[in-house]
Scaffold this motif. Structure first.
Motif, PDB file in Angstrom:
ATOM      1  N   UNK A 112       0.845  -1.207   0.000  1.00  0.00           N
ATOM      2  CA  UNK A 112       0.000   0.000   0.000  1.00  0.00           C
ATOM      3  C   UNK A 112       0.871   1.243   0.000  1.00  0.00           C
ATOM      4  N   UNK A 113       1.904   1.218   0.835  1.00  0.00           N
ATOM      5  CA  UNK A 113       2.796   2.375   0.920  1.00  0.00           C
ATOM      6  C   UNK A 113       3.537   2.568  -0.395  1.00  0.00           C
ATOM      7  N   UNK A 114       3.958   1.457  -0.992  1.00  0.00           N
ATOM      8  CA  UNK A 114       4.692   1.554  -2.263  1.00  0.00           C
ATOM      9  C   UNK A 114       3.799   2.157  -3.335  1.00  0.00           C
ATOM     10  N   UNK A 115       2.543   1.695  -3.417  1.00  0.00           N
ATOM     11  CA  UNK A 115       1.695   2.240  -4.485  1.00  0.00           C
ATOM     12  C   UNK A 115       1.306   3.682  -4.210  1.00  0.00           C
ATOM     13  N   UNK A 130      19.586  -5.932 -13.951  1.00  0.00           N
ATOM     14  CA  UNK A 130      18.340  -5.660 -14.668  1.00  0.00           C
ATOM     15  C   UNK A 130      17.154  -6.408 -14.045  1.00  0.00           C
ATOM     16  N   UNK A 131      17.351  -7.675 -13.678  1.00  0.00           N
ATOM     17  CA  UNK A 131      16.272  -8.441 -13.040  1.00  0.00           C
ATOM     18  C   UNK A 131      15.918  -7.856 -11.680  1.00  0.00           C
ATOM     19  N   UNK A 132      16.929  -7.386 -10.945  1.00  0.00           N
ATOM     20  CA  UNK A 132      16.688  -6.751  -9.660  1.00  0.00           C
ATOM     21  C   UNK A 132      15.944  -5.442  -9.815  1.00  0.00           C
ATOM     22  N   UNK A 133      16.379  -4.675 -10.810  1.00  0.00           N
ATOM     23  CA  UNK A 133      15.817  -3.339 -10.998  1.00  0.00           C
ATOM     24  C   UNK A 133      14.312  -3.427 -11.218  1.00  0.00           C
ATOM     25  N   UNK A 134      13.877  -4.441 -11.966  1.00  0.00           N
ATOM     26  CA  UNK A 134      12.465  -4.547 -12.325  1.00  0.00           C
ATOM     27  C   UNK A 134      11.722  -5.577 -11.480  1.00  0.00           C
ATOM     28  N   UNK A 135      12.365  -6.059 -10.408  1.00  0.00           N
ATOM     29  CA  UNK A 135      11.724  -7.065  -9.568  1.00  0.00           C
ATOM     30  C   UNK A 135      10.379  -6.547  -9.042  1.00  0.00           C
ATOM     31  N   UNK A 136       9.322  -7.286  -9.339  1.00  0.00           N
ATOM     32  CA  UNK A 136       7.988  -6.876  -8.907  1.00  0.00           C
ATOM     33  C   UNK A 136       7.326  -5.873  -9.834  1.00  0.00           C
ATOM     34  N   UNK A 137       8.088  -5.328 -10.797  1.00  0.00           N
ATOM     35  CA  UNK A 137       7.535  -4.344 -11.744  1.00  0.00           C
ATOM     36  C   UNK A 137       7.982  -4.673 -13.165  1.00  0.00           C
ATOM     37  N   UNK A 138       8.024  -5.949 -13.497  1.00  0.00           N
ATOM     38  CA  UNK A 138       8.600  -6.376 -14.770  1.00  0.00           C
ATOM     39  C   UNK A 138       7.819  -5.809 -15.956  1.00  0.00           C
ATOM     40  N   UNK A 139       8.536  -5.216 -16.938  1.00  0.00           N
ATOM     41  CA  UNK A 139       7.850  -4.749 -18.147  1.00  0.00           C
ATOM     42  C   UNK A 139       7.444  -5.961 -18.994  1.00  0.00           C
ATOM     43  N   UNK A 140       6.277  -5.873 -19.600  1.00  0.00           N
ATOM     44  CA  UNK A 140       5.783  -7.022 -20.352  1.00  0.00           C
ATOM     45  C   UNK A 140       5.684  -6.713 -21.833  1.00  0.00           C
ATOM     46  N   UNK A 141       5.804  -7.764 -22.621  1.00  0.00           N
ATOM     47  CA  UNK A 141       5.705  -7.646 -24.073  1.00  0.00           C
ATOM     48  C   UNK A 141       4.814  -8.803 -24.519  1.00  0.00           C
ATOM     49  N   UNK A 187      23.302   0.106  -2.969  1.00  0.00           N
ATOM     50  CA  UNK A 187      22.383   1.112  -2.418  1.00  0.00           C
ATOM     51  C   UNK A 187      21.935   2.060  -3.518  1.00  0.00           C
ATOM     52  N   UNK A 188      22.884   2.448  -4.371  1.00  0.00           N
ATOM     53  CA  UNK A 188      22.561   3.381  -5.446  1.00  0.00           C
ATOM     54  C   UNK A 188      21.571   2.768  -6.430  1.00  0.00           C
ATOM     55  N   UNK A 189      21.785   1.477  -6.756  1.00  0.00           N
ATOM     56  CA  UNK A 189      20.841   0.806  -7.660  1.00  0.00           C
ATOM     57  C   UNK A 189      19.449   0.801  -7.031  1.00  0.00           C
ATOM     58  N   UNK A 190      19.394   0.496  -5.731  1.00  0.00           N
ATOM     59  CA  UNK A 190      18.098   0.437  -5.049  1.00  0.00           C
ATOM     60  C   UNK A 190      17.420   1.804  -5.037  1.00  0.00           C
ATOM     61  N   UNK A 191      18.216   2.863  -4.845  1.00  0.00           N
ATOM     62  CA  UNK A 191      17.656   4.220  -4.839  1.00  0.00           C
ATOM     63  C   UNK A 191      17.162   4.575  -6.237  1.00  0.00           C
ATOM     64  N   UNK A 192      17.981   4.262  -7.246  1.00  0.00           N
ATOM     65  CA  UNK A 192      17.586   4.549  -8.630  1.00  0.00           C
ATOM     66  C   UNK A 192      16.300   3.822  -8.985  1.00  0.00           C
ATOM     67  N   UNK A 193      16.185   2.593  -8.498  1.00  0.00           N
ATOM     68  CA  UNK A 193      14.984   1.805  -8.763  1.00  0.00           C
ATOM     69  C   UNK A 193      13.750   2.482  -8.154  1.00  0.00           C
ATOM     70  N   UNK A 194      13.874   2.901  -6.891  1.00  0.00           N
ATOM     71  CA  UNK A 194      12.740   3.551  -6.218  1.00  0.00           C
ATOM     72  C   UNK A 194      12.328   4.819  -6.955  1.00  0.00           C
ATOM     73  N   UNK A 195      13.328   5.598  -7.385  1.00  0.00           N
ATOM     74  CA  UNK A 195      13.040   6.862  -8.071  1.00  0.00           C
ATOM     75  C   UNK A 195      12.386   6.583  -9.424  1.00  0.00           C
ATOM     76  N   UNK A 196      12.919   5.578 -10.129  1.00  0.00           N
ATOM     77  CA  UNK A 196      12.370   5.262 -11.453  1.00  0.00           C
ATOM     78  C   UNK A 196      10.894   4.868 -11.362  1.00  0.00           C
ATOM     79  N   UNK A 197      10.524   4.169 -10.291  1.00  0.00           N
ATOM     80  CA  UNK A 197       9.141   3.719 -10.173  1.00  0.00           C
ATOM     81  C   UNK A 197       8.271   4.717  -9.424  1.00  0.00           C
ATOM     82  N   UNK A 198       8.666   5.979  -9.454  1.00  0.00           N
ATOM     83  CA  UNK A 198       7.767   7.050  -9.040  1.00  0.00           C
ATOM     84  C   UNK A 198       7.647   7.300  -7.551  1.00  0.00           C
ATOM     85  N   UNK A 199       8.718   7.055  -6.792  1.00  0.00           N
ATOM     86  CA  UNK A 199       8.652   7.348  -5.365  1.00  0.00           C
ATOM     87  C   UNK A 199       8.530   8.863  -5.156  1.00  0.00           C
ATOM     88  N   UNK A 200       7.637   9.262  -4.238  1.00  0.00           N
ATOM     89  CA  UNK A 200       7.547  10.676  -3.853  1.00  0.00           C
ATOM     90  C   UNK A 200       8.268  10.877  -2.530  1.00  0.00           C
TER      91      UNK A 200
END
Lengths: 262, 369
Positions: free
Chosen positions: A79-82, A101-112, A156-169
């Motif tokens: 809930x907090x994440x969304x 790459x698999x870590x970055x999109x874990x739980x938010x995998x882009x689909x084709x 840590x930087x990858x994790x932060x970049x991931x959070x920012x990419x997925x729209x963290x406020x």
């Protein structure tokens, strides 16, 4: 300048009891967009419990959480994440056996969609990962490089970049620098600065006063489940912060005997 | 902070070396060595004649069917030690329903799948709800299912072997998926043109000695492709890796870890049931003691294939190669006339060799200390 904005998240008199133990006895905090709010406190001060109520892991026993002006109650971390509150935990940021790459999109995998079946869009995921890592100053050998080959600061930087990419406020960082060396710490602090300038609110948990002073706009000190007040940047010295964290007296005597090196 | 400069401490790795370093490498090397070894010592024994190839392919396919399930489950971070008991259980259930109770065979097969996957779901649910190691939970099911299998066989038929399945399965549309051979026409043609040897005497005169590709082999290939695509090409595959790599981290990023694990227990049960049905259709009977030790054989194939016992890392292709190695060694020693007890010695040595090699490869890839 910051006060012109409304706080993005307000925690009012949060209490959390675990059975007979009172972990939080009424903690209040507000965070503005684009500010780095440091939450300081010694071990056992309640920092972890407090951010876990903010990120939906714990439900507060008492108190209110207002997010973007509206009261909010989280039942699950999801809930907090969304809602836009992302937490980067110290040890749990990444899975070392998996690729960046698999870590970055874990739980938010882009689909084709191919032939009516949804596949993981590895090409898109790899491109985005490489681009985001480059922005953060990390040069990957390739998107399929395992996270285990990265240094602690890079993870840590990858994790932060991931959070920012997925729209963290709101980005909550749980002691991101405590296990890192000097250079890696500098990298993570630079990342925090970059994220803040994008208008994201950062809650930075640490027990290292110097790391806090390097990037923090405001500082809130927790001690034994209580807030000991919030101060602005430039209004408080490192010594005062240190004293607040330790509760004053004991550290003053220690400091005397150690020649002011703590 | 340097932004685009290449880190002087990372060595450049050539594309060739990079493509070589993969989870399956150990299994590929192993398979090549095993084939070279048996070509040398058993090359003229008939092992590489059409019948010989048919023989070890079928045995390897049996291993592969259960190895695919065990592989995905192990990558998701769990074990299933009840695979062998599940094989015995599924066989007896389908035989009881079809022969003893007289159900149509297709209905008995569907009911067996539902029941076995339900039991798989139950053990998965127990593992995720109690937080106990799956090793213990499924060890309990190893005994529970084996005991139940023998008990229901005896109270209903007073026997532990139920025959007559072939007669009732004759002409059943679903049963034909688990027994018999396909591409008979092609094989007959190959026999006619002299590529395959044909019978020169008896009732099957003129027919090729290998009549077609067994359904068992088709199942193995389908399951391997399905498992490989699921694991590497889909969102769910990423969740399987994440659930086994670090369940807590995966949960925090929103991966439904418990659902993934329970589904993988069900898939393992599905594979065990496929194995059991193929065996029942081949023998025409079910026996309560079938499948003993199959869980360990499946795990050995998976580990030879490069999967990490603690989860989060592995490859279905590797597991399939592990199954091939296992099958070729077992049948190869038979063809070469070696003492059958040597099979276990050989197997143990290969297992050790593969695991050591795989550990080095994995460390190279993941940077583990």
């Amino acid at each position: 300048m910051l006060n012109e904005h409304a706080p993005i998240i307000q925690m009012k008199n949060i209490e959390k009891h675990f059975g007979a133990v009172i972990a939080l006895a009424g903690v209040s905090l507000e965070v503005m967009p684009g500010e780095c709010h440091c939450l300081l406190g010694d071990n056992g001060a309640g920092k972890s419990t407090f951010i876990k109520t903010m990120s939906g892991v714990h439900k507060p026993t008492k108190g209110e959480i207002h997010f973007e002006g509206k009261p909010l109650s989280f039942n699950r971390p999801r809930d907090a994440i969304s809602a836009g509150i992302a937490t980067v935990y110290q040890d749990l940021a990444m899975i070392p056996l998996m690729s960046v790459s698999r870590n970055f999109f874990m739980g938010n995998e882009p689909l084709k969609r191919v032939g009516g079946i949804n596949f993981f869009d590895h090409k898109l995921a790899n491109e985005i990962t490489m681009a985001e890592m480059k922005k953060m100053g990390i040069n990957l050998r390739g998107p399929d490089q395992a996270v285990g080959t990265l240094s602690g600061g890079e993870r840590q930087t990858v994790a932060i970049a991931r959070a920012v990419h997925f729209g963290a406020k709101v980005l909550i960082l749980d002691e991101p620098t405590s296990a890192l060396g000097v250079r890696q710490t500098a990298n993570v602090l630079a990342t925090v600065d970059r994220v803040r300038k994008k208008g994201i609110a950062v809650v930075f948990i640490t027990h290292n006063v110097r790391h806090a002073l390097a990037v923090g706009d405001r500082f809130t000190v927790l001690n034994r489940g209580l807030t000991l007040g919030t101060s602005q940047r430039g209004m408080i010295t490192p010594e005062e912060l240190q004293d607040l964290m330790a509760g004053g007296q004991e550290l003053a005597t220690l400091e005397g005997s150690l020649g002011g090196t703590v | 902070m340097s932004d685009t400069a290449v880190d002087e401490r990372t060595k450049q790795i050539s594309k060739f070396r990079q493509s070589l370093i993969r989870p399956e490498l150990g299994a590929i090397v192993g398979a090549v060595l095993i084939f070279a070894f048996f070509l040398m010592i058993a090359g003229d024994s008939g092992m590489f004649s059409p019948e010989g190839i048919n023989n070890w392919t079928t045995v390897s396919a049996q291993f592969a069917i259960i190895a695919v399930g065990a592989c995905l489950l192990m990558i998701a971070g769990e074990f299933d030690l009840s695979v062998g008991s599940m094989i015995g259980f599924a066989g007896i259930v389908v035989a009881l329903l079809s022969v003893h109770l007289g159900w149509p065979v297709w209905m008995a097969i569907i009911a067996t799948f539902v029941l076995c996957m339900g039991i798989g779901a139950l053990s998965g649910w127990l593992v995720v709800k109690t937080g106990l190691p799956s090793f213990i939970v499924t060890l309990a099911f190893l005994y529970i299912l084996r005991g139940l299998t023998i008990w229901i066989a005896i109270i209903t038929t007073r026997k532990t072997i139920i025959g007559g399945v072939r007669d009732v399965a004759e002409g059943d549309w679903l049963a034909s998926l688990f027994g018999g051979v396909v591409f008979e026409g092609l094989f007959q043609w190959l026999g006619d043109v002299g590529v395959l040897a044909t019978f020169t005497r008896g009732t099957r005169i003129g027919q090729p000695t290998v009549s077609g590709v067994p359904m068992l082999v088709i199942w193995a290939i389908v399951l391997i492709i399905f498992g490989h695509v699921l694991l590497t090409k889909t969102r769910f595959g990423n969740w399987i890796f994440a659930a086994g790599g670090d369940a807590q981290s995966a949960l925090y990023t929103g991966v439904p870890v418990n659902r993934v694990k329970i589904l993988m227990f069900m898939f393992t049960a599905f594979c065990a049931t496929v194995f059991a049905l193929c065996q029942v259709m081949e023998f025409g009977s079910a026996a309560a003691d079938r499948g003993v030790l199959k869980e360990f054989e499946a795990i050995i194939c998976v580990v030879i294939g490069g999967a990490l016992l603690t989860g989060g890392y592995g490859s279905v292709i590797g597991a399939a190669l592990g199954a091939l190695i296992f099958g070729v060694v077992q049948q190869g020693l038979f063809f070469s006339g070696a003492e059958s007890s040597l099979f276990r010695v050989f197997l143990g040595v290969i297992l050790l060799f593969a695991v050591i090699l795989n550990t080095y490869i994995r460390r190279m890839i993941t940077g583990e200390k």
